[in-house]
Design an enzyme around this catalytic site. Structure first.
Site, PDB file in Angstrom:
ATOM      1  N   TYR A   1      68.320  55.626  81.326  1.00 38.62           N
ATOM      2  CA  TYR A   1      68.043  54.281  81.858  1.00 38.62           C
ATOM      3  C   TYR A   1      67.491  54.305  83.283  1.00 38.62           C
ATOM      4  CZ  TYR A   1      71.837  53.382  78.449  1.00 38.62           C
ATOM      5  OH  TYR A   1      72.645  53.348  77.359  1.00 38.62           O
TER       6      TYR A   1
ATOM      7  N   PRO B   1      84.893  42.683  79.096  1.00 38.93           N
ATOM      8  CA  PRO B   1      84.385  43.589  80.136  1.00 38.93           C
ATOM      9  C   PRO B   1      84.622  45.051  79.775  1.00 38.93           C
ATOM     10  CG  PRO B   1      86.485  42.642  80.804  1.00 38.93           C
ATOM     11  CD  PRO B   1      86.137  42.010  79.480  1.00 38.93           C
TER      12      PRO B   1
ATOM     13  N   TYR C   1      80.392  54.748  80.421  1.00 43.26           N
ATOM     14  CA  TYR C   1      79.271  55.301  79.656  1.00 43.26           C
ATOM     15  C   TYR C   1      78.845  56.684  80.163  1.00 43.26           C
ATOM     16  CZ  TYR C   1      79.245  50.410  78.266  1.00 43.26           C
ATOM     17  OH  TYR C   1      79.635  49.165  77.817  1.00 43.26           O
TER      18      TYR C   1
ATOM     19  N   CYS D   1      68.634  72.538  80.005  1.00 41.96           N
ATOM     20  CA  CYS D   1      67.321  73.148  79.950  1.00 41.96           C
ATOM     21  C   CYS D   1      66.254  72.089  79.710  1.00 41.96           C
ATOM     22  CB  CYS D   1      67.328  74.170  78.817  1.00 41.96           C
ATOM     23  SG  CYS D   1      66.210  75.496  79.172  1.00 41.96           S
ATOM     24  N   GLU D   2      66.062  71.270  80.709  1.00 40.64           N
ATOM     25  CA  GLU D   2      65.159  70.137  80.567  1.00 40.64           C
ATOM     26  C   GLU D   2      64.849  69.571  81.949  1.00 40.64           C
ATOM     27  OE1 GLU D   2      65.765  68.143  77.032  1.00 40.64           O
ATOM     28  OE2 GLU D   2      65.346  66.171  77.830  1.00 40.64           O
TER      29      GLU D   2
HETATM   30  N1  LLP Z   1      80.661  43.290  74.327  1.00 41.75           N
HETATM   31  C1  LLP Z   1      79.625  43.630  73.545  1.00 41.75           C
HETATM   32  C2  LLP Z   1      79.401  42.924  72.305  1.00 41.75           C
HETATM   33  C3  LLP Z   1      78.776  44.675  73.948  1.00 41.75           C
HETATM   34  O1  LLP Z   1      77.744  45.001  73.174  1.00 41.75           O
HETATM   35  C4  LLP Z   1      79.025  45.365  75.155  1.00 41.75           C
HETATM   36  C5  LLP Z   1      78.186  46.468  75.588  1.00 41.75           C
HETATM   37  C6  LLP Z   1      80.134  44.971  75.931  1.00 41.75           C
HETATM   38  C7  LLP Z   1      80.928  43.925  75.478  1.00 41.75           C
HETATM   39  C8  LLP Z   1      80.496  45.635  77.214  1.00 41.75           C
HETATM   40  O2  LLP Z   1      79.492  45.577  78.171  1.00 41.75           O
HETATM   41  P1  LLP Z   1      79.831  46.045  79.666  1.00 41.75           P
HETATM   42  O3  LLP Z   1      80.849  45.072  80.198  1.00 41.75           O
HETATM   43  O4  LLP Z   1      80.390  47.408  79.602  1.00 41.75           O
HETATM   44  O5  LLP Z   1      78.542  45.990  80.363  1.00 41.75           O
HETATM   45  N2  LLP Z   1      75.250  52.510  77.459  1.00 41.75           N
HETATM   46  C9  LLP Z   1      74.762  51.452  78.320  1.00 41.75           C
HETATM   47  C10 LLP Z   1      75.516  50.180  78.115  1.00 41.75           C
HETATM   48  C11 LLP Z   1      75.466  49.657  76.710  1.00 41.75           C
HETATM   49  C12 LLP Z   1      76.296  48.428  76.531  1.00 41.75           C
HETATM   50  C13 LLP Z   1      76.401  48.050  75.109  1.00 41.75           C
HETATM   51  N3  LLP Z   1      77.229  46.898  74.884  1.00 41.75           N
HETATM   52  C14 LLP Z   1      74.847  51.909  79.772  1.00 41.75           C
HETATM   53  O6  LLP Z   1      75.252  53.032  80.006  1.00 41.75           O
HETATM   54  O7  LLP Z   1      74.475  51.174  80.682  1.00 41.75           O
END
Ligand code: LLP
Length: 433
Positions: free
Chosen positions: A335, A292, A391, A362-363
């Site tokens: 997103y 997580p 993020y 500036c966008e």
């Molecule tokens: N494990 C792997 C292999 C992953 O690729 C990711 C996220 C996670 C765990 C953790 O996922 P989470 O629990 O945080 O959802 N920048 C994007 C999210 C990209 C996630 C990439 N991989 C956003 O801001 O929504």
């Protein structure tokens, strides 16, 4: 009533407080934009995962996905809560180790780890490397042969599960840049290659179906698919895994409309699915690992901005500008991510107008919240945007040469600066004349 998380509440001065700290005082001390993290809430979420596994008597590892947010203090906190971490670059390995994370509790992911990065990981005793592709099998094997070392590894499988989320953060489907595909036979070929190589100690398999997933169904489908292939490998190669890693992606609440399961419920559903499938197939119950990121850190984070200019176009729209934007939170622009927020320095003021909260970049795409009801606001009012802990800072940038904000941890009435605000000198530190 605004959406409040963890220890957030309002005091007699009608100011937002987090972790017992008045955010007006915090912004006087540290400036804005400011990321404030509620440490008690981070601990609670971490324990929600960890303790549920433990209470079910299942061997487990809860591995925080560093990419959601990391810094030295975060790794110290993870160590305190007995969580491991996943990293996706040598930079994250470096930070994790500097932050006090034991290398054996680090797990290294990535679809294109470089030779330098893999060498760095091996040299620093990173616990598990998750092999992603055939190129990496050969590259890592060669590095290990050179150093005469063996390495604990797992390999990543794309189980062919389409989770319901934004396509940019969907990863478990067949058409993905990550992992070995099952249906075309790549995963089985990878298994044979890895088993045949004495440099590798194969601990198990990994999958990650996507991010910001609200229900257990996708995970249950992944468990089912993973165990089917594992059972096939048991029959064919007499190989059984020690560890099944189901990845991360557990959803969080950004706005009132989001309704994700709690960590406890995700863990219970996954454990019962793994147990059920193992019984059905008479497969030995593996250790279960999860990764997580967002679900541990998102809701704990609040960004505080100072209100500046406003523009009202009669019968069209009212724009309210804050002193940050897409440089400290690119998620709305990237997103279409939705967020909630409120005035943090006088809560009783009634929300009377629908406005668009925009940043200072500036966008035109630099929009933080497209449509939100807020009270009339004055310059220097404080706007709190909630659930920004994941993020946000980790994807921050210096677009327009704006400075990256400071980050503060708060707990039990005590505030601690964990990342200082950038300075103009920092901005030119890498420039060569
Ligand atoms: N494990 C792997 C292999 C992953 O690729 C990711 C996220 C996670 C765990 C953790 O996922 P989470 O629990 O945080 O959802 N920048 C994007 C999210 C990209 C996630 C990439 N991989 C956003 O801001 O929504």
């Amino acid at each position: 009533m605004p959406l409040l998380f963890g220890t957030a509440k309002f005091n007699e001065q009608e100011h937002l407080t987090i972790g017992g700290c008045d955010v007006v005082r915090l912004t006087e001390k540290y400036g804005t934009p400011l990321f404030v993290y509620d440490v008690a809430h981070i601990r609670e979420r971490a324990r929600g995962f960890k303790q549920t596994f433990n209470s079910l008597g299942v061997k487990n590892k809860v591995i925080y996905a560093s990419k959601a947010f990391c810094c030295l203090a975060m790794y110290k906190l993870l160590e305190e809560e007995e969580l491991g971490c996943d990293v996706v670059s040598a930079g994250e390995i470096y930070t994790a180790i500097k932050g006090g994370m034991s290398p054996e509790n680090i797990e290294f992911h990535g679809n294109n780890k470089t030779k330098e990065e893999l060498t760095y990981a091996v040299e620093h005793g990173v616990g598990t490397i998750i092999i992603d592709n055939f190129y990496e099998i050969d590259l890592l094997s060669a590095i290990l042969k050179e150093t005469g070392k063996q390495q604990n590894v797992m390999f990543r499988i794309t189980p062919g599960v389409d989770a319901e989320t934004h396509e940019y953060i969907l990863t478990g489907q067949v058409d993905s840049k990550f992992g070995f595909d099952v249906t075309s036979g790549q995963a089985t070929k990878a298994l044979e290659k890895i088993l045949a190589d004495k440099q590798f100690v194969l601990k198990g398999v990994h999958c990650h179906i996507g991010s910001q997933i609200f229900s257990a169904e996708g995970f249950l489908a992944a468990v089912e698919k993973m165990l089917l292939i594992l059972d096939e490998w048991k029959q064919t190669f007499n190989y059984t895994v020690d560890i099944l890693n189901i990845g991360g992606g557990f959803g969080v609440k950004y706005t009132e409309a989001d309704d994700p399961l709690e960590p406890e419920a995700f863990v219970k559903a996954i454990v019962s699915a793994v147990q059920g499938q193992c019984e059905l197939l008479t497969y030995p119950l593996p250790e279960i690992w999860i990764e997580p990121g967002r679900s541990i850190i998102a809701e704990a984070g609040t960004t505080l901005y100072t209100i500046g200019s406003q523009k009202s176009i009669p019968d069209v729209r009212h724009y309210v500008s804050v002193d940050g934007g897409m440089g400290d939170n690119i998620r709305p622009a990237l997103y279409d991510a939705l967020y909630d927020g409120f005035l943090a320095n006088r809560i009783s003021s009634e929300a009377t107008e629908a406005v668009r909260v925009v940043g200072k970049y500036c966008e035109s795409g630099d929009v933080l919240i497209k449509n939100i009801e807020l009270p009339p606001m004055n310059p220097n009012d404080l706007f709190a945007m909630t659930s920004t802990g994941a993020y946000g800072y980790s994807m921050a940038n210096n677009y327009n040469r704006n400075l990256k904000p400071a980050v503060v941890f708060v707990e039990n009435g005590v505030d601690k600066l964990v990342i200082r605000r950038e300075t103009y000198e920092d901005l030119i530190a890498l420039d060569c004349e």
